[in-house]
Design a protein around this motif. Structure first.
Motif, PDB file in Angstrom:
ATOM      1  N   LYS A 182       0.832  -1.208   0.000  1.00 49.98           N
ATOM      2  CA  LYS A 182       0.000   0.000   0.000  1.00 49.98           C
ATOM      3  C   LYS A 182       0.862   1.251   0.000  1.00 49.98           C
ATOM      4  CE  LYS A 182      -4.044   2.101   2.144  1.00 49.98           C
ATOM      5  NZ  LYS A 182      -5.047   2.037   3.242  1.00 49.98           N
ATOM      6  N   MET A 183       2.017   1.161   0.637  1.00 49.50           N
ATOM      7  CA  MET A 183       2.900   2.328   0.694  1.00 49.50           C
ATOM      8  C   MET A 183       3.366   2.734  -0.692  1.00 49.50           C
ATOM      9  SD  MET A 183       3.669   4.094   3.341  1.00 49.50           S
ATOM     10  CE  MET A 183       4.467   5.691   3.444  1.00 49.50           C
ATOM     11  N   SER A 184       3.499   1.776  -1.587  1.00 46.47           N
ATOM     12  CA  SER A 184       3.943   2.096  -2.952  1.00 46.47           C
ATOM     13  C   SER A 184       2.918   2.941  -3.686  1.00 46.47           C
ATOM     14  CB  SER A 184       4.210   0.805  -3.725  1.00 46.47           C
ATOM     15  OG  SER A 184       3.010   0.052  -3.861  1.00 46.47           O
ATOM     16  N   THR A 185       1.657   2.864  -3.244  1.00 49.52           N
ATOM     17  CA  THR A 185       0.603   3.694  -3.835  1.00 49.52           C
ATOM     18  C   THR A 185       0.526   5.051  -3.152  1.00 49.52           C
ATOM     19  OG1 THR A 185      -0.683   1.720  -4.360  1.00 49.52           O
ATOM     20  CG2 THR A 185      -1.856   3.816  -4.363  1.00 49.52           C
ATOM     21  N   VAL A 186       0.605   5.032  -1.817  1.00 46.78           N
ATOM     22  CA  VAL A 186       0.492   6.266  -1.033  1.00 46.78           C
ATOM     23  C   VAL A 186       1.731   7.143  -1.173  1.00 46.78           C
ATOM     24  CG1 VAL A 186       0.250   7.177   1.317  1.00 46.78           C
ATOM     25  CG2 VAL A 186      -1.043   5.159   0.627  1.00 46.78           C
ATOM     26  N   PHE A 187       2.904   6.501  -1.231  1.00 44.06           N
ATOM     27  CA  PHE A 187       4.187   7.215  -1.239  1.00 44.06           C
ATOM     28  C   PHE A 187       5.091   6.542  -2.282  1.00 44.06           C
ATOM     29  CE2 PHE A 187       6.997   9.615   2.043  1.00 44.06           C
ATOM     30  CZ  PHE A 187       7.882  10.028   1.059  1.00 44.06           C
ATOM     31  N   PRO A 188       4.783   6.730  -3.572  1.00 45.06           N
ATOM     32  CA  PRO A 188       5.527   6.016  -4.622  1.00 45.06           C
ATOM     33  C   PRO A 188       7.008   6.367  -4.686  1.00 45.06           C
ATOM     34  CG  PRO A 188       4.090   7.699  -5.564  1.00 45.06           C
ATOM     35  CD  PRO A 188       3.733   7.587  -4.117  1.00 45.06           C
ATOM     36  N   GLN A 189       7.397   7.513  -4.119  1.00 45.15           N
ATOM     37  CA  GLN A 189       8.808   7.904  -4.149  1.00 45.15           C
ATOM     38  C   GLN A 189       9.642   7.174  -3.103  1.00 45.15           C
ATOM     39  OE1 GLN A 189       6.182   9.877  -3.669  1.00 45.15           O
ATOM     40  NE2 GLN A 189       6.220  11.711  -4.957  1.00 45.15           N
ATOM     41  N   LEU A 190       9.010   6.489  -2.183  1.00 47.14           N
ATOM     42  CA  LEU A 190       9.728   5.814  -1.106  1.00 47.14           C
ATOM     43  C   LEU A 190      10.438   4.561  -1.639  1.00 47.14           C
ATOM     44  CD1 LEU A 190      10.036   6.112   2.036  1.00 47.14           C
ATOM     45  CD2 LEU A 190       8.256   4.371   2.228  1.00 47.14           C
ATOM     46  N   ARG A 191      11.673   4.379  -1.219  1.00 48.48           N
ATOM     47  CA  ARG A 191      12.413   3.183  -1.626  1.00 48.48           C
ATOM     48  C   ARG A 191      11.742   1.946  -1.027  1.00 48.48           C
ATOM     49  NH1 ARG A 191      17.294   4.143  -4.006  1.00 48.48           N
ATOM     50  NH2 ARG A 191      18.156   6.257  -3.783  1.00 48.48           N
ATOM     51  N   SER A 192      11.520   0.949  -1.851  1.00 51.24           N
ATOM     52  CA  SER A 192      10.800  -0.242  -1.405  1.00 51.24           C
ATOM     53  C   SER A 192      11.723  -1.399  -1.035  1.00 51.24           C
ATOM     54  CB  SER A 192       9.831  -0.710  -2.495  1.00 51.24           C
ATOM     55  OG  SER A 192      10.537  -0.987  -3.704  1.00 51.24           O
ATOM     56  N   GLU A 193      13.030  -1.278  -1.351  1.00 49.34           N
ATOM     57  CA  GLU A 193      13.946  -2.365  -1.046  1.00 49.34           C
ATOM     58  C   GLU A 193      14.001  -2.604   0.461  1.00 49.34           C
ATOM     59  OE1 GLU A 193      16.576   0.520  -3.085  1.00 49.34           O
ATOM     60  OE2 GLU A 193      14.380   0.527  -3.138  1.00 49.34           O
ATOM     61  N   HIS A 194      13.734  -3.820   0.853  1.00 47.65           N
ATOM     62  CA  HIS A 194      13.831  -4.261   2.255  1.00 47.65           C
ATOM     63  C   HIS A 194      12.819  -3.578   3.180  1.00 47.65           C
ATOM     64  CE1 HIS A 194      17.531  -6.010   0.784  1.00 47.65           C
ATOM     65  NE2 HIS A 194      18.052  -4.813   0.569  1.00 47.65           N
ATOM     66  N   LEU A 195      11.866  -2.823   2.633  1.00 49.51           N
ATOM     67  CA  LEU A 195      10.907  -2.122   3.482  1.00 49.51           C
ATOM     68  C   LEU A 195      10.003  -3.120   4.213  1.00 49.51           C
ATOM     69  CD1 LEU A 195       9.750   0.682   4.317  1.00 49.51           C
ATOM     70  CD2 LEU A 195       8.103   0.427   2.443  1.00 49.51           C
ATOM     71  N   LYS A 196       9.976  -3.043   5.527  1.00 48.18           N
ATOM     72  CA  LYS A 196       9.131  -3.916   6.344  1.00 48.18           C
ATOM     73  C   LYS A 196       7.727  -3.309   6.481  1.00 48.18           C
ATOM     74  CE  LYS A 196      12.742  -6.487   7.032  1.00 48.18           C
ATOM     75  NZ  LYS A 196      12.901  -7.725   6.227  1.00 48.18           N
ATOM     76  N   TYR A 197       7.682  -2.073   6.922  1.00 50.52           N
ATOM     77  CA  TYR A 197       6.424  -1.344   7.045  1.00 50.52           C
ATOM     78  C   TYR A 197       6.759   0.109   7.377  1.00 50.52           C
ATOM     79  CZ  TYR A 197       6.566  -0.940  12.186  1.00 50.52           C
ATOM     80  OH  TYR A 197       6.891  -0.608  13.470  1.00 50.52           O
ATOM     81  N   CYS A 198       5.739   0.943   7.409  1.00 52.78           N
ATOM     82  CA  CYS A 198       5.909   2.343   7.821  1.00 52.78           C
ATOM     83  C   CYS A 198       4.955   2.648   8.969  1.00 52.78           C
ATOM     84  CB  CYS A 198       5.619   3.297   6.669  1.00 52.78           C
ATOM     85  SG  CYS A 198       6.892   3.346   5.406  1.00 52.78           S
ATOM     86  N   SER A 199       5.459   3.370   9.926  1.00 53.03           N
ATOM     87  CA  SER A 199       4.634   3.895  11.006  1.00 53.03           C
ATOM     88  C   SER A 199       4.342   5.354  10.681  1.00 53.03           C
ATOM     89  CB  SER A 199       5.386   3.777  12.334  1.00 53.03           C
ATOM     90  OG  SER A 199       4.553   4.108  13.415  1.00 53.03           O
ATOM     91  N   VAL A 200       3.089   5.757  10.777  1.00 46.54           N
ATOM     92  CA  VAL A 200       2.685   7.113  10.392  1.00 46.54           C
ATOM     93  C   VAL A 200       2.076   7.825  11.604  1.00 46.54           C
ATOM     94  CG1 VAL A 200       1.275   8.518   8.839  1.00 46.54           C
ATOM     95  CG2 VAL A 200       2.243   6.345   8.030  1.00 46.54           C
ATOM     96  N   PHE A 201       2.591   9.005  11.903  1.00 51.31           N
ATOM     97  CA  PHE A 201       2.032   9.832  12.971  1.00 51.31           C
ATOM     98  C   PHE A 201       1.831  11.238  12.434  1.00 51.31           C
ATOM     99  CE2 PHE A 201       6.483  10.740  13.081  1.00 51.31           C
ATOM    100  CZ  PHE A 201       6.649  11.970  13.688  1.00 51.31           C
ATOM    101  N   TYR A 202       1.216  12.091  13.237  1.00 49.43           N
ATOM    102  CA  TYR A 202       0.839  13.424  12.764  1.00 49.43           C
ATOM    103  C   TYR A 202       1.513  14.533  13.574  1.00 49.43           C
ATOM    104  CZ  TYR A 202      -2.850  11.522   9.787  1.00 49.43           C
ATOM    105  OH  TYR A 202      -3.537  10.851   8.803  1.00 49.43           O
ATOM    106  N   GLU A 203       1.942  15.559  12.842  1.00 49.55           N
ATOM    107  CA  GLU A 203       2.372  16.816  13.438  1.00 49.55           C
ATOM    108  C   GLU A 203       1.702  17.952  12.666  1.00 49.55           C
ATOM    109  OE1 GLU A 203       3.800  16.971  16.168  1.00 49.55           O
ATOM    110  OE2 GLU A 203       5.349  15.436  16.406  1.00 49.55           O
ATOM    111  N   ALA A 204       1.753  19.139  13.208  1.00 54.78           N
ATOM    112  CA  ALA A 204       1.174  20.302  12.534  1.00 54.78           C
ATOM    113  C   ALA A 204       2.256  21.015  11.724  1.00 54.78           C
ATOM    114  CB  ALA A 204       0.566  21.258  13.549  1.00 54.78           C
TER     115      ALA A 204
END
Length: 651
Positions: free
Chosen positions: A247-269
């Protein structure tokens, strides 16, 4: 005024023809030329008493005509008249008009019954407050350092101190959460939520963040940590979540996918820092504070003892000097606090400095390297620090570095730091073909790391703020802190300055300038009335000015008012005319802080410079000579930002 007594800048301002006429003879005209030569060095002293080259570039004598204030607030000229009257004693005089200083003026002005003055030697937000990472963040890094310090050998060696340090750090984090919530709920015209992803490419990390073995397991613990972080703000922020590689490849296509396990997403202003600072300053003016930019405090004077009772100041736009008397003087100079302290007590300020400056460099890259609505945090960069890569104003912002150096006004960044940031941000983001020429702008700002010179020896350097009062002079200063806590800092220093029996703070419910009348559908209303605006421009105007957008749009009736200043950016000519109503005094004010062109693209700022100068010259009735000097000064200042090609002096 006798012709021979006019200053060099006044002669240049009024123009050669007018002065020939006033002289009445060729002899007097040649006498004037001698005056110009003899008084030029004196004029430089009038313009700026600081030896800081960047500050000297940032303001020139221009004798602007009076224009009305924006939104019914007093104009800059009206503020100066009130400040120069010297017919009363202010309750509070604040020196410094950054986020902290303007915030103090606003806090004091809204307490009821206090007469407040605030003086800023440059433009509002012209220093640290406009050069941040653009985040109103709640301190996830400091939560990490607090836990790491607690779960260390310090807990065994000195349990009371370890626990006390932990509680102090966590209290700061809790305060940051409260202040972030205040900004998001009350200042939604200035701030918005930004999801920030933390990518994990392994289940353990070595070397561990914060040099603590527990954080070697951060990839496993992250979802729990982020939920705890959400909870510190009573879950008032959007909830953190995790997202898998596919799913990250769709949401953030610029992110390197090699060896990617998962992403944790949090919010700031995220916010436009200089705009927020200007909104704070204008809110102070709206509530009765006598606040003015380009007024430099050049000395403090006493009552015959060591007690300081006032300040000598100079209007850097006219060179006029005047005095201000006040019951309490508060210094809010950020990383320049010690230079202000030397005015009250040179020996103590020199022997016991309060601020140790550390600069941070940021770079701007094309917006294509990020999704428009998601940023990235590298929590363990190659030098062990946090590195943010966030979308800002349609571009990609990368920062920051951290190097201890004396503070300067010039934004010129070291070339090696630009290259380090450019290389570091490619660790997680795929930037095909990125090069040094993609860096459209770069700058550095200073963080004030503070200690209390009046405290016991060995007081620690703090990233939280400190407030100190000189027992002999009575002068109070505040230093340190973060953008997020500007309101809290103002409240704390005013509580200290006026005592527990004084009027109480009520800013926690206050909306800043442009907040009253703002609504989420305001962009559509603007587009319905001003059909010549496209959606991008209308959104920019609303997100920048809030309900004041209607005042800005009135200037679109001027010739070419709705035209863009430069291609590929949403800024329009009407904003320049309006900026003069918000105390903009120089071309550089508009290029750097009223718009953010210099921060986003140095070349675009240079292209817009003549257009901005034309509009300001018309609004402020500049002479041709003043306009030429304004353009030259702005060019020199803008070129001190980093650009697409390395600057030899910074290499």
């Amino acid at each position: 005024m006798p012709f021979a007594r006019l200053t060099a800048s006044q002669i240049l301002y009024h123009g050669e023809r007018e002065f020939v006429s006033r002289a009445g003879s060729a002899v007097a005209f040649f006498t004037a030329l001698v005056v110009i030569q003899q008084s030029s060095s004196e004029d430089e002293k009038v313009q700026c008493r600081s030896h800081d080259q960047g500050l000297q570039k940032a303001g020139l004598l221009s004798y602007p005509r009076e224009v009305p204030g924006a939104g019914g607030i007093p104009s800059r000229s009206e503020q100066l008249k009130r400040l120069q009257k010297n017919d009363h004693v202010y309750d509070v005089l604040v020196v410094g008009g950054g986020a902290t200083g303007a915030g103090i003026a606003l806090d004091a002005a809204t307490r009821g019954g206090l007469q407040v003055a605030c003086l800023e030697r440059g433009d509002f937000a012209s220093e640290t407050s406009s050069r941040s990472t653009k985040l109103i963040w709640a301190g996830i890094k400091y939560m990490g350092t607090a836990v790491a310090a607690l779960l260390s050998t310090k807990l065994i060696q000195n349990p009371p101190k370890a626990i006390n340090d932990f509680m102090g750090e966590m209290t700061m984090v809790l305060n940051c959460h409260r202040e972030r919530r205040y900004m998001m709920e009350k200042q939604e015209h200035l701030c918005s939520w930004l999801p920030i992803c933390v990518p994990f490419v392994s289940w353990t990390v070595f070397p561990p963040p914060f040099k603590h073995h527990l954080y070697g397991f951060f990839p496993i613990l992250s979802p729990l940590v982020m939920k705890f972080y959400d909870g510190l703000s009573s879950f008032s922020c959007p909830p953190s979540y995790i997202i898998g590689p596919s799913k990250m490849s769709t949401v953030f296509p610029q992110l390197r996918s090699e060896h990617l396990k998962y992403c944790s997403v949090f919010y700031e202003a995220v916010h436009n820092d200089s705009r927020t600072n200007i909104a704070i300053a204008l809110s102070a003016a709206d509530h009765g504070a006598h606040i003015c930019n380009y007024v430099e405090v050049v000395d403090l004077f006493t009552d015959g003892t060591k007690r300081v009772i006032g300040a000598k100041a100079v209007d850097r736009m006219t060179g006029k000097e005047f005095t201000i008397r006040a019951k309490k003087i508060i210094l809010a100079g950020g990383p320049f606090t010690d230079s202000l302290r030397q005015l009250e007590d040179k020996a103590t300020a020199t022997e016991k400095p309060a601020v140790r400056g550390a600069h941070g460099t940021h770079i701007i890259l094309p917006g294509k390297y990020l999704p428009p609505n998601m940023g990235l945090l590298d929590y363990n960069s190659s030098d062990g620090r946090f590195l943010f890569v966030i979308p800002w104003q349609g571009r990609t912002l990368v920062g920051t570095t951290d190097r201890k150096t004396p503070a300067e006004t010039s934004p010129k960044p070291p070339e090696e730091e630009i290259k380090w940031l450019l290389n570091e941000c490619q660790k997680y983001i795929y930037m095909k073909g990125v090069s040094r020429q993609d860096v459209s702008s770069a700058w550095r700002g200073w963080r004030p790391l503070a200690v209390d010179p009046h405290a016991a020896p060995g007081a620690p350097v703090s990233r939280d703020h400190i407030i100190s009062e000189n027992p002999e002079t009575g002068v109070v200063f505040i230093a340190g802190g973060k953008w997020t806590t500007w309101r809290e800092m103002a409240q704390d220093v005013m509580d200290r300055a006026i005592g527990q029996h004084g009027p109480k703070c009520n800013t926690l419910e206050l909306k800043l300038f442009g907040g009253e009348g703002y609504s989420k559908d305001l962009t559509q209303h603007v587009m319905n009335k001003y059909t010549q605006l496209n959606e991008t421009t209308a959104q920019h105007l609303v997100r920048t000015y809030g309900s004041q957008v209607w005042e800005v749009c009135k200037f679109m009736t001027m010739k070419q008012g709705s035209e863009k200043l430069v291609a590929n950016f949403p800024y329009i000519r009407a904003e320049v005319a309006y900026a003069c109503r918000e105390y903009a005094c120089t071309v550089e004010d508009v290029l750097s802080r009223r718009t953010r062109l210099a921060f986003l693209d140095r070349d675009a700022a240079m292209e817009a410079l003549p257009v901005v100068a034309d509009i300001m010259a018309k609004e402020l009735k500049w002479s041709r000579s003043v306009k030429r000097r304004q353009m030259a000064s702005a060019k020199e200042y803008v070129l001190s930002y980093g650009g697409r090609t390395p600057d030899e002096e910074s290499s």
